[in-house]
Scaffold this active site. Sequence first.
Site, PDB file in Angstrom:
ATOM      1  N   LYS A 281      -0.247   2.093  -2.347  1.00  0.00           N
ATOM      2  CA  LYS A 281       0.678   2.340  -1.229  1.00  0.00           C
ATOM      3  C   LYS A 281       1.441   1.045  -0.959  1.00  0.00           C
ATOM      4  CE  LYS A 281       0.781   2.995   3.842  1.00  0.00           C
ATOM      5  NZ  LYS A 281       0.041   3.349   5.075  1.00  0.00           N
ATOM      6  N   ASP A 286       5.941  -0.731   8.121  1.00  0.00           N
ATOM      7  CA  ASP A 286       5.677   0.602   8.690  1.00  0.00           C
ATOM      8  C   ASP A 286       5.926   0.584  10.198  1.00  0.00           C
ATOM      9  OD1 ASP A 286       4.801   3.124   9.308  1.00  0.00           O
ATOM     10  OD2 ASP A 286       2.667   2.745   8.894  1.00  0.00           O
ATOM     11  N   LYS A 293       5.591   3.518  16.266  1.00  0.00           N
ATOM     12  CA  LYS A 293       4.380   2.847  16.737  1.00  0.00           C
ATOM     13  C   LYS A 293       4.685   2.065  18.013  1.00  0.00           C
ATOM     14  CE  LYS A 293       2.269   1.911  12.197  1.00  0.00           C
ATOM     15  NZ  LYS A 293       0.975   2.578  12.401  1.00  0.00           N
ATOM     16  N   ASP A 304       1.356  -3.451   5.156  1.00  0.00           N
ATOM     17  CA  ASP A 304       1.102  -2.053   4.796  1.00  0.00           C
ATOM     18  C   ASP A 304       1.366  -1.791   3.299  1.00  0.00           C
ATOM     19  OD1 ASP A 304       0.066   0.301   5.714  1.00  0.00           O
ATOM     20  OD2 ASP A 304       1.998   1.158   6.295  1.00  0.00           O
ATOM     21  N   ASP A 363       4.285   8.777  11.109  1.00  0.00           N
ATOM     22  CA  ASP A 363       3.507   7.551  10.911  1.00  0.00           C
ATOM     23  C   ASP A 363       2.393   7.754   9.882  1.00  0.00           C
ATOM     24  OD1 ASP A 363       2.745   4.958  11.238  1.00  0.00           O
ATOM     25  OD2 ASP A 363       1.786   5.238  13.197  1.00  0.00           O
ATOM     26  N   ARG A 367      -0.013   8.628   2.983  1.00  0.00           N
ATOM     27  CA  ARG A 367      -0.538   9.750   2.195  1.00  0.00           C
ATOM     28  C   ARG A 367       0.593  10.509   1.502  1.00  0.00           C
ATOM     29  NH1 ARG A 367      -3.395  12.048   7.531  1.00  0.00           N
ATOM     30  NH2 ARG A 367      -3.221   9.850   8.034  1.00  0.00           N
TER      31      ARG A 367
END
Length: 514
Positions: A281, A286, A293, A304, A363, A367
């Site tokens: 990833k 992010d 966030k 991230d 967010d 995945r």
Amino acid sequence: MDTKLLFQDATGFSTPMLAVFAVDIATGKDADALPALLSTSDAVTSATEKVMASGEFKATLGETVLLHAPNGLKAERLLIVGLGKAKSLSMDEIRKGAGIAVRAAKPLGVREIAIAFPEDQALSDEHLENLPCLLMSRELVEGAEVAEIDYDTYRSDRKDRSVRALTVIAKESEKSTRAEIQEGFEVGLIVAGAQNFTRSLVNEPGNVLTPTVLGERAAAMCREVGLKCEVYSTKKLHELKMGAFWAVAKGSSEPPALIVMTYEPEGGVAKGAPVMGLVGKGITFDTGGISIKPADGMEKMKYDMAGAGAMIGAMRAIAQLKPKVKVIGVVCSAENMPDGAAFKPGDVVTTMSGKTIEIVNTDAEGRLVLADGLHYAKTLGCTHLINAATLTGACVVALGLVNAGLFSNDDATCEKFQDGLKVSGEKFWRLPCTDDYKDQIKSQIADMRNTGKTRFGGATTAAMLLKEFAGDTPWVHLDIAGCAWNEENTPWLPYGPSGIAVRSIVEWVRSYSA
Ligand code: BES
Ligand code: ZN
Ligand code: ZN
């Protein structure tokens, strides 16, 4: 650091600082026993005799004593480094002890040090059970190399505190032959070099390390070590129909990068041999996207991309260690930004595999990029998959900052990874991702949703989505959200990126070497 291995007695070695290790051998029946030095060198023993006999030094882990002009030695300083209880001595203490020696030299302005290899002859057998000798030199070098780097490149007032040269002074013995020590030393240098490379990537701020720059850095590394590397962007994502990866990327003015690194062993591999797929990833920042966030702590989201960093570092070590197994590294890199073009909660995206995902929270982007990355790795022929990602805050809540999360759809594959942890010394704790949890990602309108119906077991929920894309392929998922960044200085490791997972991934790959 210019690191060398020398076989000689420490007595005659000229150095600004020689470090030797000591352990606490006191036990229940002999509670007053004085600590023991892990050196059989007469000069070292006599130079340290008084302080060792004083009872002031207990040899707890991290405890040090510095002697100037030690009698009978050519070294200008002698540093005794405590490793803690002899009974519980493991590779971890050797690694930390070497790190402590390097980090102790820095504030003194000492630029060159020597570390005396811990000599097993100095201890009785019962204390040495945990210490296979080959690994000792490896762990020692790893600990020293990793401890040397300070992440102060962005401070204009930084002082050069680097330790420029390290000599490991070794003595061969019945238990540790010269060849074993030499091999461990060389492997340690490679693995630590890779871990430091990963850390240098993870340390970069988001404005410097965009997906494009990550691609450039990976390509430069691949050129250096002789790996094939392709770096693709928007057009390729469209061609491959990577709808989930693109959904995340499209809210940023920075184009995404799909990085593919390939290692082929010399002479090729047999038909049907395993092909290892390493998927990372690589979210270079992010924000959370439209599901933005909170401002508090958001700056941390520059790391991230630590999963991607780990895979790029692992590929570097693999190219140098040359295992007899094919390895393909796939990195999915993008920025997760809120923007007029950004993906939104409620959107439905079609992944490369054809499966659809309802976006509930933008967010939960990691995945999504990995869903396409894992599927793509399978289409490239990978028979075994591992992915690393700073995936969930829930994993940090579950395991704290000590263990990273480990998930798998295949016990045998997972056990192979866990065997490697004994060598890497990294801490991963297995968490479940059995089908009992599948209900969490059920969607009313698509094949699955990208967050759970409840907050509970959030690390597993994320793993459940990835598992859909690993399918029947043996797969290991590493959630490194809590372990990718050291929040505090320790005596053996500075504040900043940890380089977690590199060592364990490399060990896992090596375990498939024909
Ligand atoms: N990058 C974060 C996870 C993270 C948290 C990394 C802490 C490092 C430290 C990830 O993309 C994320 O935001 N996950 C969400 C998922 C949630 C919306 C289901 C989270 O964990 O809150
Ligand atoms: Zn996120
Ligand atoms: Zn994220």
